[in-house]
Motif scaffolding. Sequence first.
Motif, PDB file in Angstrom:
ATOM      1  N   HIS A  14       0.849  -1.175   0.275  1.00 46.85           N
ATOM      2  CA  HIS A  14       0.158   0.061   0.075  1.00 46.85           C
ATOM      3  C   HIS A  14       0.902   1.293  -0.134  1.00 46.85           C
ATOM      4  CE1 HIS A  14      -2.211   3.195   1.827  1.00 46.85           C
ATOM      5  NE2 HIS A  14      -3.260   2.759   1.321  1.00 46.85           N
ATOM      6  N   TRP A  15       1.879   1.249   1.018  1.00 44.67           N
ATOM      7  CA  TRP A  15       2.652   2.463   0.959  1.00 44.67           C
ATOM      8  C   TRP A  15       3.739   2.701  -0.009  1.00 44.67           C
ATOM      9  CZ3 TRP A  15       0.804   6.315   3.465  1.00 44.67           C
ATOM     10  CH2 TRP A  15      -0.312   6.164   4.508  1.00 44.67           C
ATOM     11  N   ILE A 173      -1.440   1.818   8.734  1.00 43.29           N
ATOM     12  CA  ILE A 173      -0.350   2.717   9.182  1.00 43.29           C
ATOM     13  C   ILE A 173       0.782   1.806   9.863  1.00 43.29           C
ATOM     14  CG2 ILE A 173       0.861   4.887   9.906  1.00 43.29           C
ATOM     15  CD1 ILE A 173      -1.470   6.244   9.502  1.00 43.29           C
ATOM     16  N   ALA A 187       3.348  10.077   7.721  1.00 47.83           N
ATOM     17  CA  ALA A 187       2.741   9.253   6.322  1.00 47.83           C
ATOM     18  C   ALA A 187       2.576  10.431   5.334  1.00 47.83           C
ATOM     19  CB  ALA A 187       1.685   8.487   6.360  1.00 47.83           C
TER      20      ALA A 187
END
Length: 416
Positions: A14-15, A173, A187
């Motif tokens: 995702h990140w 997160i 983030a």
Amino acid sequence: MPTQRYSYTAITLHWLIALLLAFQIALGWALEGNNTPELFARYQLHKSIGITILLLSLARLAVRLWAPRPPASEGPAWTRALAGTVHWLFYLVMILGPVTGWLLVSTARVQVPTLLYGILPWPHLPVGHGWHEPAESIHGAMAWLAIGLFLLHIAGALRHQWLLGKPELQRMIPFARGKAAGAAIGALALVLAAFAAGNMAYPDKGRSAAEKPAPRLAATSTPPATPVALEEKATETDEAEAGPDETSQPLADWTVASGGRLGFTARWNDEAVDGRFSRWRAAIRFSPDELAKSDIRVTVDLASADTGDGQRDDSLKSSDFFDTSAHPNATFTARDVRHLGGDRYEARGSLDLRGVSKPATLRFTLRIDGDKARVAGTARIDRTAFGVGQGEWAATDAIAAGVDIDFSFSAMRPAS
């Protein structure tokens, strides 16, 4: 009990994708301006990042379909429907965006190969040029859709976390199992930093083409003086008329030894781009005492052009430049060789390049020692006179018209 956090694999993907998307969107905005080495490098990086996003997105989709994940957030039906739509549209953007970019590269008029990060070759798609315009339209639409989805996704996450008091950011997160405020700010800062990095990738090293001084290579086919001639201007003196002070030498066919160099220097946005041709051959019949009967013929394999960048070298072979499929060779022929004094000579003839023949002159130094000779010289040609550079490359504001040629080699003649 259902899982309360996404898997580490899902979080990592995702990140990574989020940061690459932010970088890629900003980099896409920077793909404008004059044709400079920096713009070329930005395009190559844009392609590499796009393929990376495609591969990571396919992996992320597989994880979503088969790995356990937290239950969907509770709320009104319209908010759940909107959240689901945003997520699936993200997958559409992350997959269709790179695929349409891949189509653009595969159907472009100039077939520039893709090397991921300058290392790993990536193939073109086997499709026709008719796919180019639809792919271009969809690719642009995907960029704008990605921006809108980014904003909606961030707004939705912040709404759930702080307006509705649902600790959903902790599910995605890393290291945010407790309060997510600090992690969320960090983030968001990373995403903004990725966006800023994409906007600054490969900044232009100088002013715009309009602000720059005229290129140092003039658009002329008149050759520059050789290094020797820079120190002493060649004039039609009695020394030049007299010929070399050597024992009479018969006309001979010289054989060029391996290890010679045939190089060129062009200027791209007033920056030198050096290259060489690795395959060329020469037929030389020469005697300093019989210049009227001497002649030179050099044939160059244009596909052997090497500038140290494989993608740029393949561009040189395309129809916009050398068009090697139709004109594989360039040929210089000279039957007018003149002595300029000392060890300096001039060969006047014609250059046949890309199906166009124009007068051309080489100036060179020649040193003969027994049956061995050492030659070094220069010339200058106007690439536009031969049609080297079509379409957007025909203009001389980015790539100068004048191209310098340099050569050096040893040769042998049959023993007397």
